[in-house]
Design a protein around this motif. Structure first.
Motif, short mmCIF file in Angstrom:
data_model
loop_
_atom_site.label_atom_id
_atom_site.label_comp_id
_atom_site.label_asym_id
_atom_site.label_seq_id
_atom_site.Cartn_x
_atom_site.Cartn_y
_atom_site.Cartn_z
N ASP A 124 0.84 -1.20 0.00
CA ASP A 124 0.00 0.00 0.00
C ASP A 124 0.88 1.26 0.00
O ASP A 124 0.59 2.23 -0.70
CB ASP A 124 -0.92 -0.03 1.23
N ALA A 125 1.96 1.23 0.77
CA ALA A 125 2.87 2.37 0.83
C ALA A 125 3.60 2.57 -0.49
O ALA A 125 3.63 3.69 -1.04
CB ALA A 125 3.87 2.18 1.97
N ALA A 126 4.19 1.51 -1.04
CA ALA A 126 5.02 1.62 -2.25
C ALA A 126 4.16 1.94 -3.47
O ALA A 126 4.51 2.83 -4.27
CB ALA A 126 5.80 0.33 -2.47
N LEU A 127 3.04 1.24 -3.64
CA LEU A 127 2.19 1.49 -4.81
C LEU A 127 1.49 2.84 -4.67
O LEU A 127 1.23 3.52 -5.66
CB LEU A 127 1.19 0.34 -5.01
N GLY A 128 1.22 3.24 -3.44
CA GLY A 128 0.65 4.57 -3.18
C GLY A 128 1.64 5.68 -3.53
O GLY A 128 1.25 6.72 -4.08
N LYS A 182 9.41 -2.70 -8.01
CA LYS A 182 9.41 -1.58 -8.97
C LYS A 182 7.97 -1.46 -9.46
O LYS A 182 7.54 -2.22 -10.33
CB LYS A 182 10.35 -1.88 -10.12
N PRO A 183 7.18 -0.58 -8.86
CA PRO A 183 5.76 -0.49 -9.20
C PRO A 183 5.56 -0.17 -10.68
O PRO A 183 6.35 0.58 -11.27
CB PRO A 183 5.23 0.66 -8.33
N GLU A 184 4.51 -0.75 -11.26
CA GLU A 184 4.21 -0.55 -12.68
C GLU A 184 2.81 0.05 -12.82
O GLU A 184 1.83 -0.55 -12.38
CB GLU A 184 4.27 -1.91 -13.38
N LEU A 185 2.76 1.24 -13.43
CA LEU A 185 1.46 1.86 -13.72
C LEU A 185 0.91 1.20 -14.97
O LEU A 185 1.45 1.35 -16.05
CB LEU A 185 1.64 3.37 -13.94
N ARG A 238 0.45 -2.28 -10.49
CA ARG A 238 0.83 -3.62 -10.02
C ARG A 238 2.27 -3.62 -9.55
O ARG A 238 3.03 -2.69 -9.85
CB ARG A 238 0.61 -4.67 -11.10
N GLY A 239 2.63 -4.69 -8.85
CA GLY A 239 4.01 -4.81 -8.41
C GLY A 239 4.38 -6.25 -8.10
O GLY A 239 3.57 -7.00 -7.54
N ASP A 240 5.58 -6.66 -8.52
CA ASP A 240 6.17 -7.95 -8.12
C ASP A 240 7.15 -7.65 -6.99
O ASP A 240 8.10 -6.90 -7.21
CB ASP A 240 6.97 -8.58 -9.27
N PHE A 241 6.92 -8.23 -5.85
CA PHE A 241 7.78 -7.97 -4.70
C PHE A 241 8.78 -9.11 -4.58
O PHE A 241 8.40 -10.27 -4.47
CB PHE A 241 6.93 -7.84 -3.43
#
Lengths: 139, 136
Positions: free
Chosen positions: B61-65, B99-102, B113-116
């Motif tokens: 939530d923090a990183a994608l936000g 590395k979040p992806e718009l 989205r994001g692959d952690f």
């Protein structure tokens, strides 16, 4: 927890936030079981640390509460020491704020030999703020 | 905390009390190509020393936000939905990176989205939907 907070929880509420992240993010409580034992009820009271910068409950904390409540219910439903969250989907329906008593009603949709399917509805005074659906692997 | 800071990363300026409570979070890279990182410490794990699903979701939530904030040149937005799949556990001391992806941006919504990953292996996957405030 101050006295006014304690008074708002049922006397038999069980603190389930003993260690680690659960304790750091909580405290979260398990409420007495309903007659329908395929599920469980959980609660917490919103503290200042649980908020975002505009004074609403942080989404991460609500997902944490859902995961805590549903993981505990999965373990109880499966009768095992450990269940792992495999997937979790959360919809944020409405806000909550400081001091609110937030209650989760968890329902087991299906339990197989290896999996538990669950849903949870999280509400403040019957007003739903979050719904969650997830899948747990037993053991 | 300086000794725990991963190489090349700077501490992200968090403003939500809950994120400050569970952070710090780190970031590196420029707009549209930012990476975020979390070092798993003893506040983030369960009794088996495995990172808690709730902490994974809070970091997401923090990183994608932050990615939503960057993508919109700092327009406020709220999380509408988050879907996560947990593939394997991360443990105490691990560095979780994303590395979040718009994926798509409309007038009112952001799909991110994001692959952690930990050391290149995916630990959990997240898809999320964000509502831009003030847009109907």
């Amino acid at each position: 927890m101050n006295q006014s907070t304690a008074q708002r929880l049922p006397a038999d509420a069980e603190n389930i936030s003993a260690v680690g992240y659960n304790r750091h993010a909580g405290p979260f409580y398990r409420l007495a079981k309903d007659a329908d034992d395929l599920g469980g009820r959980f609660a917490f009271i919103v503290q200042p640390k649980h908020l975002n910068n505009v004074g609403n409950i942080h989404g991460g904390l609500l997902m944490t509460f859902a995961d805590v409540a549903m993981s505990r219910t999965a373990r109880l439903a499966a009768g095992v020491e450990s269940c792992n969250t495999v997937s979790l989907t959360v919809d944020f329906v409405g806000p909550g704020e400081l001091g609110d008593l937030v209650v989760a009603q968890v329902r087991v949709t299906r339990r197989t030999r290896t999996l538990v399917f669950q849903t949870a509805s999280i509400a403040i005074d019957e007003r739903v703020i979050t719904v969650a659906t997830g899948l747990w692997k037993i053991g | 905390m300086a000794m725990n800071m991963p190489e090349g990363y700077l501490e992200t300026r968090l403003i939500d009390p809950f994120e400050i409570h569970v952070g710090p979070v780190y970031e590196k890279g420029g707009k549209g190509a930012k990476r975020y990182a979390l070092r798993v410490d003893d506040r983030h794990v369960n009794r088996r020393g495995v990172v808690h699903g709730g902490m994974c979701l809070t970091f997401a939530d923090a990183a994608l936000g932050q990615a939503a904030w960057d993508a919109t040149d700092h327009a406020p937005s709220v999380t509408l939905n988050m879907q996560a799949q947990f593939l394997r556990g991360a443990v105490l001391g691990d560095l979780i990176q994303v590395k979040p992806e718009l994926v798509r941006q409309t007038r009112a919504l952001l799909f991110i989205r994001g692959d952690f990953t930990v050391q290149g292996e995916t630990v959990f996957l997240v898809q999320s939907l964000w509502k831009l405030l003030g847009e109907s």
